[in-house]
Design an enzyme around this catalytic site. Structure first.
Site, PDB file in Angstrom:
ATOM      1  N   SER A 217      -4.192   4.311  -3.989  1.00  0.00           N
ATOM      2  CA  SER A 217      -4.285   5.707  -4.399  1.00  0.00           C
ATOM      3  C   SER A 217      -4.992   6.526  -3.340  1.00  0.00           C
ATOM      4  O   SER A 217      -5.772   6.004  -2.546  1.00  0.00           O
ATOM      5  CB  SER A 217      -5.042   5.820  -5.717  1.00  0.00           C
ATOM      6  OG  SER A 217      -6.413   5.590  -5.478  1.00  0.00           O
ATOM      7  N   LYS A 218      -4.671   7.812  -3.378  1.00  0.00           N
ATOM      8  CA  LYS A 218      -5.285   8.710  -2.405  1.00  0.00           C
ATOM      9  C   LYS A 218      -6.791   8.716  -2.618  1.00  0.00           C
ATOM     10  O   LYS A 218      -7.570   8.752  -1.687  1.00  0.00           O
ATOM     11  CB  LYS A 218      -4.783  10.141  -2.595  1.00  0.00           C
ATOM     12  CG  LYS A 218      -3.310  10.221  -2.867  1.00  0.00           C
ATOM     13  CD  LYS A 218      -2.887  11.639  -3.198  1.00  0.00           C
ATOM     14  CE  LYS A 218      -1.960  11.617  -4.379  1.00  0.00           C
ATOM     15  NZ  LYS A 218      -1.149  12.778  -4.600  1.00  0.00           N
ATOM     16  N   ARG A 219      -7.188   8.681  -3.881  1.00  0.00           N
ATOM     17  CA  ARG A 219      -8.613   8.801  -4.170  1.00  0.00           C
ATOM     18  C   ARG A 219      -9.377   7.616  -3.612  1.00  0.00           C
ATOM     19  O   ARG A 219     -10.410   7.736  -3.017  1.00  0.00           O
ATOM     20  CB  ARG A 219      -8.827   8.895  -5.679  1.00  0.00           C
ATOM     21  CG  ARG A 219      -9.824   9.965  -6.043  1.00  0.00           C
ATOM     22  CD  ARG A 219      -9.716  10.349  -7.506  1.00  0.00           C
ATOM     23  NE  ARG A 219      -8.417  10.890  -7.834  1.00  0.00           N
ATOM     24  CZ  ARG A 219      -7.806  10.684  -8.990  1.00  0.00           C
ATOM     25  NH1 ARG A 219      -8.352   9.945  -9.917  1.00  0.00           N
ATOM     26  NH2 ARG A 219      -6.626  11.221  -9.226  1.00  0.00           N
TER      27      ARG A 219
ATOM     28  N   GLY B 103      -7.957   6.939   0.523  1.00  0.00           N
ATOM     29  CA  GLY B 103      -8.041   8.087   1.436  1.00  0.00           C
ATOM     30  C   GLY B 103      -6.940   8.101   2.470  1.00  0.00           C
ATOM     31  O   GLY B 103      -5.780   7.824   2.193  1.00  0.00           O
TER      32      GLY B 103
END
Ligand code: GLU
Length: 494
Positions: free
Chosen positions: A247-249, A252
């Protein structure tokens, strides 16, 4: 007439284009191309607080870089909110939906009670049976309401065939009368998504497996609206080595498509790599050209088990999954030179190493040099870093520690031998690989060392590197003048 194949990529611009989104886009694109269909790009920007136009631009740029072309759009979901509301009103009018006036506080209280009893809270349908008069009374009093879909009662179930996960059955009694429009009038994702897909005549919904849970609810909306169902095909998720969802969270930049672009990936290498995260052929083939993918791709080869992407979040030096890097190396090595050329040019430009002559009178030299050095390169950025001795006229070649110790410091007499060699190279008539080799071997004989001492010394002084292509080829490629100048500087180097 057979139905037109129409698919869509529908990202929410709440983050940049990442590995998962790109996989979805690639599969939709391939499926469209394979079937002479259309790819529609729809930006699902209804989460106004979290969506930004920079993210939308980033998604468009990422798709373009990957080579994914869409046929219609980009459409923006916010432009269709009125349509979503009209659909909700139709559902109210046809008795497929109802207004729910239960306050947040009341629902919260019921949720807490259910929790205490260890029950799953599901809306208890208090407002489903409200009389028209009651509804009118509440509305007149200005009480806020949400709109909920009336899930059929009884023993039935939503049953559908997912093209990847097979038959999925969800009992009506396990589906809550879910909200389709919020109290502030905002339509929610399951409704907006279905209304847009129906309007855009989407024939196949290809998306991440995290959409599977929502699908039964969406099917109920299709049915309530009297719309034709698309085929659903869900793709497995991509996990990190610790089995957490990518995930992007959490990960990154390391999962952002622009990261790969900046770190020297060829777009097709990334497309090929991403395809293999969740799709395979029976013979587990690895490399595919675009045409081969069109030929080979089918939902049958899509895996249900989640795939692992070896992104290493603990090691900042680690660029990415070694498989992805190897894939990139393969394409750097095998791409027709003229196709590789613009990418190398862009790298050299970025590093300030590009010379216009490389596109003009020195083009032949430039391409031959790229061809010589690319066999060992993994990333396009290597052309500017490891390729420095070839593309820089700066004689100050930086020398790695290992070759310095191994090839120079052990043989201090190279201070005299290499400048001597420089004189001989300067004066030789035929500057060919064979003649250069002969001269180096003769010098080694004279000073009574193994030829390797001279050869490795030269390699180190002119390239700074321990390994690389054959030395005599390096010497002819870098060219007499530059080699001679570098060799003459040996006393300052050792
Ligand atoms: N906007 C949704 C997402 O980004 C799209 C899901 C779908 O393809 O239906 O997850």
């Amino acid at each position: 007439m057979t139905e037109e194949i129409r698919v869509r990529f529908a990202p929410s611009p709440t983050g940049y284009l990442h590995i998962g989104g790109a996989r979805t886009a690639i599969l939709n694109w391939l499926f469209a191309r394979q079937n002479n269909g259309k790819l529609i790009l729809r930006i699902e920007d209804t989460d106004i607080e979290r969506s930004t136009s920079e993210m939308t631009q980033g998604i468009l740029d990422g798709l373009e870089w990957l080579g994914i072309e869409w046929d219609e759009g980009p459409f923006y979901q916010t432009d269709f909110i009125k349509e979503h509301i009209v659909a909700a009103e139709r559902l109210l009018a046809s008795g497929h939906a109802y207004k729910c006036f239960c306050s947040k506080e009341l629902l919260e209280e019921k949720r807490e009670k259910a929790k205490a009893l260890k029950d799953d809270f599901r809306y208890d349908r208090t407002c489903r049976g409200l009389s028209e008069a009651k509804v009118a009374e509440f509305e007149a009093a200005g009480r806020p309401y949400v709109i909920r879909l009336k899930v059929p009662e009884g023993d039935g179930a939503v049953v559908f065939d997912d093209a990847v996960y097979g038959t999925i059955t969800k009992r009506y009694q396990d589906i809550e009368d879910f909200i389709i429009v919020r109290a502030n009038g905002q339509p929610l994702y399951p409704l907006s998504n279905v209304v847009d897909d129906a309007r855009d005549r989407i024939s196949h919904v290809i998306r991440g497996q995290d959409g599977l849970g929502n699908t039964p609810k969406q099917i109920l909306i299709y049915q309530a609206l009297g719309e034709k169902l698309p085929v659903f095909a869900h793709m497995c998720l991509t996990l990190d080595p610790k089995r957490a969802k990518i995930s992007k969270r959490k990960h990154g930049e390391l999962v952002a498509i622009h990261f790969y672009r900046e770190h020297g990936f060829l777009p097709w290498a990334l497309v090929n790599f991403l395809m293999l995260l969740g799709w395979s052929t029976p013979e587990s083939r690895e490399y595919f050209s675009y045409e081969e993918l069109l030929e080979e791709f089918s939902f049958k080869g899509m895996n249900r088990a989640n795939s692992v992407f070896n992104v290493n979040i603990n090691d900042p030096k680690f660029i990415t999954d070694p498989k992805a890097v190897n894939m990139n190396a393969h394409y750097i090595k095998t791409l027709p030179l003229s196709e590789l050329e613009p990418y190398v040019r862009a790298e050299l430009e970025k590093a300030g190493l590009w010379q216009e002559a490389y596109a003009g009178e020195k083009r032949e030299w430039f391409l031959a040099t790229v061809d010589l050095i690319r066999a060992r390169y993994h990333l396009l950025t290597d052309f500017a870093t490891l390729g420095l001795p070839y593309f820089s006229d700066d004689v100050e070649v930086s020398i790695d520690d290992k070759p310095r110790r191994r090839n120079l410091e052990k043989f201090p007499s190279l201070r005299e031998w290499l400048p001597q060699l420089a004189d001989r190279l300067e004066n030789m008539a035929d500057f060919s690989e064979a003649a250069i080799e002969e001269i180096m071997r003769a010098l080694a004989d004279e000073v009574e060392v193994k030829p390797g001492v001279i050869i490795n010394g030269v390699r180190t002084v002119i390239t700074g590197q321990l390994a690389g292509p054959g030395l005599f080829e390096i010497v002819t490629t870098i060219g007499r003048e530059r080699v001679v100048a570098r060799l003459r500087r040996t006393p300052q180097i050792i």
